[in-house]
Design a protein around this motif. Structure first.
Motif, PDB file in Angstrom:
ATOM      1  N   HIS A  34       0.760  -1.281   0.080  1.00  0.00           N
ATOM      2  CA  HIS A  34      -0.123  -0.086   0.100  1.00  0.00           C
ATOM      3  C   HIS A  34       1.014   1.275  -0.066  1.00  0.00           C
ATOM      4  CE1 HIS A  34      -3.328  -2.609   0.926  1.00  0.00           C
ATOM      5  NE2 HIS A  34      -2.428  -3.426   1.718  1.00  0.00           N
ATOM      6  N   THR A  35       0.234   2.488  -0.508  1.00  0.00           N
ATOM      7  CA  THR A  35       0.989   3.473  -0.580  1.00  0.00           C
ATOM      8  C   THR A  35       1.054   4.434   0.403  1.00  0.00           C
ATOM      9  OG1 THR A  35      -0.854   4.579  -1.877  1.00  0.00           O
ATOM     10  CG2 THR A  35       1.139   3.594  -3.337  1.00  0.00           C
ATOM     11  N   THR A  36       0.045   4.107   1.270  1.00  0.00           N
ATOM     12  CA  THR A  36      -0.233   4.976   2.520  1.00  0.00           C
ATOM     13  C   THR A  36      -0.468   4.225   3.678  1.00  0.00           C
ATOM     14  OG1 THR A  36      -2.484   5.445   2.187  1.00  0.00           O
ATOM     15  CG2 THR A  36      -1.211   7.042   1.431  1.00  0.00           C
ATOM     16  N   ALA A  37      -0.314   4.509   4.930  1.00  0.00           N
ATOM     17  CA  ALA A  37      -0.618   3.700   6.232  1.00  0.00           C
ATOM     18  C   ALA A  37      -2.058   3.553   6.377  1.00  0.00           C
ATOM     19  CB  ALA A  37       0.059   4.495   7.315  1.00  0.00           C
ATOM     20  N   GLU A  38      -2.641   4.483   6.009  1.00  0.00           N
ATOM     21  CA  GLU A  38      -4.246   4.468   6.269  1.00  0.00           C
ATOM     22  C   GLU A  38      -4.785   3.298   5.339  1.00  0.00           C
ATOM     23  OE1 GLU A  38      -8.100   7.277   5.541  1.00  0.00           O
ATOM     24  OE2 GLU A  38      -6.364   8.161   5.943  1.00  0.00           O
ATOM     25  N   ASP A  39      -4.169   3.059   4.048  1.00  0.00           N
ATOM     26  CA  ASP A  39      -4.589   2.278   3.000  1.00  0.00           C
ATOM     27  C   ASP A  39      -4.523   0.855   3.785  1.00  0.00           C
ATOM     28  OD1 ASP A  39      -5.710   4.011   1.176  1.00  0.00           O
ATOM     29  OD2 ASP A  39      -3.921   3.792  -0.096  1.00  0.00           O
ATOM     30  N   ALA A  40      -3.153   0.741   4.339  1.00  0.00           N
ATOM     31  CA  ALA A  40      -2.867  -0.608   4.989  1.00  0.00           C
ATOM     32  C   ALA A  40      -3.548  -0.890   5.959  1.00  0.00           C
ATOM     33  CB  ALA A  40      -1.582  -0.526   5.343  1.00  0.00           C
ATOM     34  N   ASN A  85       0.671  -8.456  10.062  1.00  0.00           N
ATOM     35  CA  ASN A  85       1.801  -7.574  10.280  1.00  0.00           C
ATOM     36  C   ASN A  85       1.659  -6.612   9.388  1.00  0.00           C
ATOM     37  OD1 ASN A  85       4.136  -6.416  11.141  1.00  0.00           O
ATOM     38  ND2 ASN A  85       5.381  -7.974  10.083  1.00  0.00           N
ATOM     39  N   ILE A  86       1.782  -5.400   9.990  1.00  0.00           N
ATOM     40  CA  ILE A  86       2.091  -4.229   8.856  1.00  0.00           C
ATOM     41  C   ILE A  86       3.391  -3.661   9.164  1.00  0.00           C
ATOM     42  CG2 ILE A  86       1.091  -1.812   8.311  1.00  0.00           C
ATOM     43  CD1 ILE A  86      -1.617  -2.726   9.004  1.00  0.00           C
ATOM     44  N   THR A  87       4.162  -3.435   7.999  1.00  0.00           N
ATOM     45  CA  THR A  87       5.404  -2.812   8.091  1.00  0.00           C
ATOM     46  C   THR A  87       5.734  -1.977   6.985  1.00  0.00           C
ATOM     47  OG1 THR A  87       6.221  -5.315   8.552  1.00  0.00           O
ATOM     48  CG2 THR A  87       7.994  -3.556   7.772  1.00  0.00           C
ATOM     49  N   ALA A  88       6.340  -0.513   7.738  1.00  0.00           N
ATOM     50  CA  ALA A  88       6.792   0.351   6.720  1.00  0.00           C
ATOM     51  C   ALA A  88       7.941   0.204   6.046  1.00  0.00           C
ATOM     52  CB  ALA A  88       6.511   1.820   7.630  1.00  0.00           C
ATOM     53  N   HIS A  89       7.961   0.672   4.950  1.00  0.00           N
ATOM     54  CA  HIS A  89       9.433   0.684   4.237  1.00  0.00           C
ATOM     55  C   HIS A  89       9.625   1.921   3.695  1.00  0.00           C
ATOM     56  CE1 HIS A  89       9.192  -3.800   4.297  1.00  0.00           C
ATOM     57  NE2 HIS A  89       7.786  -3.512   3.957  1.00  0.00           N
ATOM     58  N   ARG A  90      10.984   2.416   3.745  1.00  0.00           N
ATOM     59  CA  ARG A  90      11.561   3.665   3.027  1.00  0.00           C
ATOM     60  C   ARG A  90      12.306   3.035   1.828  1.00  0.00           C
ATOM     61  NH1 ARG A  90      11.121   8.689   5.491  1.00  0.00           N
ATOM     62  NH2 ARG A  90      13.149   8.950   4.651  1.00  0.00           N
TER      63      ARG A  90
END
Length: 115
Positions: A34-40, A85-90
């Motif tokens: 997903h492109t945004t945290a809200e979408d995830a 699990n939700i993981t953020a990536h840069r």
């Protein structure tokens, strides 16, 4: 080449396929990007609700804390096979030079030869 950093969020949701006809091992985890945290968070909420047989709720804004409580309650019913699990990536992305904004030409206060 210069780099620009973009964010991406991955959601992994596994287990809990209670619908008739599902095999014993399940069909493996669902992975989405997903492109945004809200979408995830919205996708996690929809995935857990679908697995629980709950109707989806349309929401204008998502509350991550409420989604975590719902997902944790869903997982608590069968913690061995259910997980999320939700993981953020840069992600660094190379930007070619020709895609950059051109620099403003330097203007001299003096006239040119043709003037």
């Amino acid at each position: 080449m210069p780099y620009e950093v973009v964010s991406a969020y991955t959601l992994v949701l596994g287990g809990g396929h209670e619908e008739p006809g599902a095999d014993e091992r399940g069909s493996g985890p669902e992975v989405s990007v997903h492109t945004t945290a809200e979408d995830a968070w919205r996708a996690l909420d929809a995935g857990v609700r679908q697995r629980c047989g709950m109707r989806p709720r349309p929401r204008r804004s998502i509350d991550p804390d409420a989604v975590v409580r719902l997902a944790d309650a869903w997982r608590a019913a069968d913690p061995v096979t259910r997980y999320w699990n939700i993981t953020a990536h840069r992600l660094p992305i190379m930007v070619p030079e020709f895609a950059r904004t051109p620099a403003e030409p330097v203007r001299t206060p003096f006239g040119t030869q043709n003037a």
